[in-house]
Design a protein around this motif. Structure first.
Motif, PDB file in Angstrom:
ATOM      1  N   LEU A 168       0.824  -1.205   0.000  1.00  0.00           N
ATOM      2  CA  LEU A 168       0.000   0.000   0.000  1.00  0.00           C
ATOM      3  C   LEU A 168       0.860   1.258   0.000  1.00  0.00           C
ATOM      4  CD1 LEU A 168      -2.929  -0.840   2.480  1.00  0.00           C
ATOM      5  CD2 LEU A 168      -3.039  -0.608  -0.004  1.00  0.00           C
ATOM      6  N   GLU A 169       1.950   1.223   0.742  1.00  0.00           N
ATOM      7  CA  GLU A 169       2.853   2.378   0.769  1.00  0.00           C
ATOM      8  C   GLU A 169       3.450   2.637  -0.600  1.00  0.00           C
ATOM      9  OE1 GLU A 169       6.262   4.143   3.719  1.00  0.00           O
ATOM     10  OE2 GLU A 169       6.280   1.969   3.341  1.00  0.00           O
ATOM     11  N   GLN A 170       3.835   1.569  -1.303  1.00  0.00           N
ATOM     12  CA  GLN A 170       4.417   1.730  -2.636  1.00  0.00           C
ATOM     13  C   GLN A 170       3.383   2.265  -3.628  1.00  0.00           C
ATOM     14  OE1 GLN A 170       6.378  -1.772  -4.099  1.00  0.00           O
ATOM     15  NE2 GLN A 170       7.136  -0.772  -5.952  1.00  0.00           N
ATOM     16  N   ILE A 171       2.151   1.771  -3.560  1.00  0.00           N
ATOM     17  CA  ILE A 171       1.079   2.268  -4.440  1.00  0.00           C
ATOM     18  C   ILE A 171       0.856   3.757  -4.180  1.00  0.00           C
ATOM     19  CG2 ILE A 171      -1.404   2.161  -4.893  1.00  0.00           C
ATOM     20  CD1 ILE A 171      -1.231  -0.874  -4.485  1.00  0.00           C
ATOM     21  N   ALA A 172       0.834   4.153  -2.911  1.00  0.00           N
ATOM     22  CA  ALA A 172       0.642   5.564  -2.568  1.00  0.00           C
ATOM     23  C   ALA A 172       1.749   6.418  -3.168  1.00  0.00           C
ATOM     24  CB  ALA A 172       0.599   5.729  -1.049  1.00  0.00           C
ATOM     25  N   LEU A 173       3.005   5.960  -3.069  1.00  0.00           N
ATOM     26  CA  LEU A 173       4.137   6.711  -3.614  1.00  0.00           C
ATOM     27  C   LEU A 173       4.038   6.834  -5.133  1.00  0.00           C
ATOM     28  CD1 LEU A 173       7.025   5.199  -1.449  1.00  0.00           C
ATOM     29  CD2 LEU A 173       6.239   7.588  -1.407  1.00  0.00           C
ATOM     30  N   LEU A 174       3.691   5.733  -5.822  1.00  0.00           N
ATOM     31  CA  LEU A 174       3.603   5.740  -7.283  1.00  0.00           C
ATOM     32  C   LEU A 174       2.483   6.656  -7.765  1.00  0.00           C
ATOM     33  CD1 LEU A 174       4.133   1.921  -7.961  1.00  0.00           C
ATOM     34  CD2 LEU A 174       5.700   3.765  -8.602  1.00  0.00           C
ATOM     35  N   CYS A 175       1.328   6.583  -7.121  1.00  0.00           N
ATOM     36  CA  CYS A 175       0.198   7.423  -7.535  1.00  0.00           C
ATOM     37  C   CYS A 175       0.487   8.901  -7.283  1.00  0.00           C
ATOM     38  CB  CYS A 175      -1.069   6.990  -6.815  1.00  0.00           C
ATOM     39  SG  CYS A 175      -1.716   5.390  -7.367  1.00  0.00           S
ATOM     40  N   ASP A 176       1.062   9.202  -6.118  1.00  0.00           N
ATOM     41  CA  ASP A 176       1.389  10.592  -5.815  1.00  0.00           C
ATOM     42  C   ASP A 176       2.414  11.139  -6.806  1.00  0.00           C
ATOM     43  OD1 ASP A 176      -0.343  10.643  -3.696  1.00  0.00           O
ATOM     44  OD2 ASP A 176       1.182  10.333  -2.154  1.00  0.00           O
ATOM     45  N   ALA A 177       3.414  10.328  -7.156  1.00  0.00           N
ATOM     46  CA  ALA A 177       4.446  10.768  -8.095  1.00  0.00           C
ATOM     47  C   ALA A 177       3.870  11.066  -9.465  1.00  0.00           C
ATOM     48  CB  ALA A 177       5.538   9.706  -8.190  1.00  0.00           C
ATOM     49  N   ALA A 178       2.820  10.337  -9.863  1.00  0.00           N
ATOM     50  CA  ALA A 178       2.202  10.530 -11.177  1.00  0.00           C
ATOM     51  C   ALA A 178       1.127  11.610 -11.157  1.00  0.00           C
ATOM     52  CB  ALA A 178       1.610   9.209 -11.672  1.00  0.00           C
ATOM     53  N   GLY A 179       0.897  12.224  -9.997  1.00  0.00           N
ATOM     54  CA  GLY A 179      -0.097  13.284  -9.913  1.00  0.00           C
ATOM     55  C   GLY A 179      -1.496  12.813  -9.577  1.00  0.00           C
ATOM     56  N   TYR A 180      -1.616  11.576  -9.116  1.00  0.00           N
ATOM     57  CA  TYR A 180      -2.923  11.033  -8.746  1.00  0.00           C
ATOM     58  C   TYR A 180      -3.014  11.032  -7.220  1.00  0.00           C
ATOM     59  CZ  TYR A 180      -3.349   9.531 -13.604  1.00  0.00           C
ATOM     60  OH  TYR A 180      -3.426   9.510 -14.983  1.00  0.00           O
ATOM     61  N   GLY A 181      -3.383  12.195  -6.677  1.00  0.00           N
ATOM     62  CA  GLY A 181      -3.463  12.344  -5.233  1.00  0.00           C
ATOM     63  C   GLY A 181      -4.710  11.717  -4.657  1.00  0.00           C
ATOM     64  N   PRO A 182      -4.925  11.898  -3.334  1.00  0.00           N
ATOM     65  CA  PRO A 182      -6.066  11.249  -2.666  1.00  0.00           C
ATOM     66  C   PRO A 182      -7.426  11.753  -3.125  1.00  0.00           C
ATOM     67  CG  PRO A 182      -4.952  12.784  -1.181  1.00  0.00           C
ATOM     68  CD  PRO A 182      -4.088  12.659  -2.393  1.00  0.00           C
ATOM     69  N   ASP A 183      -7.461  12.859  -3.888  1.00  0.00           N
ATOM     70  CA  ASP A 183      -8.736  13.283  -4.453  1.00  0.00           C
ATOM     71  C   ASP A 183      -9.140  12.417  -5.630  1.00  0.00           C
ATOM     72  OD1 ASP A 183      -6.565  14.272  -5.931  1.00  0.00           O
ATOM     73  OD2 ASP A 183      -7.770  15.893  -6.794  1.00  0.00           O
ATOM     74  N   ARG A 184      -8.197  11.581  -6.116  1.00  0.00           N
ATOM     75  CA  ARG A 184      -8.483  10.701  -7.252  1.00  0.00           C
ATOM     76  C   ARG A 184      -8.289   9.233  -6.870  1.00  0.00           C
ATOM     77  NH1 ARG A 184      -5.035  12.898 -12.209  1.00  0.00           N
ATOM     78  NH2 ARG A 184      -6.644  11.848 -13.432  1.00  0.00           N
ATOM     79  N   VAL A 185      -7.112   8.901  -6.320  1.00  0.00           N
ATOM     80  CA  VAL A 185      -6.813   7.536  -5.877  1.00  0.00           C
ATOM     81  C   VAL A 185      -6.508   7.592  -4.389  1.00  0.00           C
ATOM     82  CG1 VAL A 185      -5.281   5.554  -6.112  1.00  0.00           C
ATOM     83  CG2 VAL A 185      -5.907   6.886  -8.143  1.00  0.00           C
ATOM     84  N   LYS A 186      -7.274   6.872  -3.589  1.00  0.00           N
ATOM     85  CA  LYS A 186      -7.162   6.992  -2.130  1.00  0.00           C
ATOM     86  C   LYS A 186      -6.984   5.639  -1.460  1.00  0.00           C
ATOM     87  CE  LYS A 186      -9.042   9.563   1.726  1.00  0.00           C
ATOM     88  NZ  LYS A 186      -7.757  10.279   1.816  1.00  0.00           N
TER      89      LYS A 186
END
Length: 506
Positions: free
Chosen positions: A279-297
């Motif tokens: 889950l931590e790795q998914i969070a890092l990858l999504c945040d790096a690509a610009g998919y913050g918690p308003d999109r991927v949470k």
């Protein structure tokens, strides 16, 4: 005379629906948009048959605890059992295993089609429905799961659902299973209690923390007086589960903060360590690509029902409050889900084959888009109808030539092929919603002309003219043109009608 009592009764089987042109066209437009996003990500189309050998579908039936649910099955003439597919993933797994050596790995594919559930139908619950899936087979790392979540966010936005009106929620079955094992619910003997706990977690949005605590304990009495028996957990077990599902403080909590909260809640459970790391790795990858918690949470309350999920699980949820079928304003909820299923292809191969995927519920998403006003329901112009005034072969040939001329200019057109007279033909054209009709009787044929009746304009004028004499004298919305000007005259009528439709929408 035949006995009328012997007439076959026309009836639709329970749990199935007929589809009409407007719905079919709307779904096709929606799916074309989804397909564009899948293609943009490099996924390739694939298709498997509706019927598979029953053992190929495996034991992974939906909601196994309900005895009346399962698959539609029958025996072939060689006495082998066949079943209608209940989802698109199991047939895809069979296909990949059967063609494993010649497929590229990772194998990225998408597919859409009907699936069938032999279950008790109910409101909004059908035995036949359509899914639209994307799958990646052959990628062991969670980068493929993160990409799947990001792609689903892009699908939502491509369909016109703005940020704030949807979220892709992500959890991990390794964390869930590790938590349940750590609080003493491991082993086959606790399978029923584990399912009760998962169902309680799944009710967080509906009942809140207090309701989940009741379902984890002795049970919950709802407003109607119905009692739902709980999982019977002790107070310490309930505290552990609740601290897990409430790791998201609010909608603005960052994914990194949520993972940190989970680590604090479950840090002394080594069974959860691998899942928390994913889950931590998914969070890092999504945040790096610009998919913050308003999109991927990251959301620990996500529970997916099928048994074959082995890692990250995903759910696309619509947050907008929109009217349901009864007109009540409700939060629409899930329109699709998926996750990692590393064991599904592996059971055919006898070796590890990692896989992850996502499935969109087409009918449910279409209903949501319709209620949100995001569904393209623009009507297709009905065909121009060429009436049959004379039925001799020569006349039919001339009428057919007119139809062909219209079609050659991409104008929908049809020759009336029934056996009725002019009045019934006009009624037919009206029922079809035809924009106009083409008429050539003996007099017009002799003069080398055709009559064209603009049915849309005619209907409008008929509302304004009340005097029969005025009607006959005005001959509303009817023109006579040379036969060789038929196509251009029809084009002008269609253009005027299109302009009028645009004006009424403005």
């Amino acid at each position: 005379m035949a006995d009328r009592s012997e007439k076959m009764k026309a009836r639709l089987p329970r749990g199935f629906v007929d589809r009409f042109p407007e719905d079919i066209r709307a779904v096709e437009k929606m799916m074309a948009t989804i397909r564009e996003v899948y293609e943009l990500y490099g996924f390739e189309p694939a298709d498997q048959p509706l019927i598979e050998y029953t053992d190929a579908l495996g034991k992974f039936l939906p909601d196994q605890d309900r005895p009346n649910e399962g698959v539609f099955s029958f025996q072939d003439d060689d006495e082998q059992w066949l079943s209608l597919r209940y989802d698109l993933t199991a047939p895809m797994a069979r296909f990949v295993a059967e063609n494993f050596e010649r497929l590229p790995k990772p194998y990225r594919s998408y597919r859409s089609g009907w699936v069938f559930r032999n279950e008790k139908p109910g409101p909004g619950r059908f035995r036949q429905f359509m899914q639209f899936d994307a799958d990646t087979v052959g990628t062991p790392g969670v980068a493929a799961d993160a990409e799947m979540a990001m792609m689903m966010a892009d699908v939502m936005e491509a369909l016109g659902i703005g940020r704030g009106d949807y979220v892709i929620r992500v959890n991990n079955r390794k964390v869930l299973d590790g938590l349940l094992e750590a609080i003493g619910l491991g082993g086959d003997e606790n399978a029923g209690r584990r399912l009760t706990v998962l169902r309680a977690i799944d009710k967080l949005d509906k009942f809140g923390v207090a309701g989940v605590e009741e379902l984890l304990g002795a049970g919950r009495l709802d407003e109607s007086g119905d009692f739902t028996k709980g999982a019977g957990l002790a107070a310490e077990q309930i505290d552990r589960v609740v601290s897990f599902v409430t790791a998201v403080v609010d909608a603005s909590t960052s994914n990194q903060a949520t993972v940190g909260n989970l680590k604090r809640a479950l840090g002394d459970f080594p069974q959860c360590e691998a899942g928390l790391g994913e889950l931590e790795q998914i969070a890092l990858l999504c945040d790096a690509a610009g998919y913050g918690p308003d999109r991927v949470k990251i959301d620990p309350s996500v529970v997916r029902g099928l048994e074959y999920y082995t890692g990250p699980v995903l759910e696309a949820e619509l947050l907008a409050e929109i009217p349901n079928e009864d007109g009540q304003i409700v939060r629409f909820g899930s329109v699709g889900g998926g996750g990692r299923y590393d064991g599904l292809v592996s059971r055919f191969r006898g070796e590890p084959v990692p896989a992850t995927g996502f499935s969109i519920g087409v009918s449910r998403l279409m209903t949501a888009l319709k209620n949100l006003g995001k569904l393209d329901t623009s009507e297709v112009v009905a065909p121009v109808v060429v009436l049959v005034m004379d039925k001799d072969t020569d006349s039919l040939g001339r009428y057919q030539k007119m139809v062909t001329a219209l079609r050659s200019e991409k104008i929908r057109a049809e020759l009336y092929l029934g056996g009725a007279g002019m009045k019934a033909q006009m009624k037919y054209a009206d029922r079809r919603g035809a924009p106009c009709v083409v008429i050539q009787g003996g007099d017009e044929r002799a003069a080398g002309t055709v009559q064209i009746k603009d049915l849309v304009e005619g209907a409008r004028l008929s509302e304004e003219i009340t005097d029969n004499k005025e009607w006959r004298e005005s001959r509303p919305a009817q023109i006579t043109v040379p036969e060789n000007e038929l196509v251009s005259a029809v084009q002008k009528i269609l253009a005027a009608q299109a302009e009028e439709r645009e004006g009424s929408r403005a």
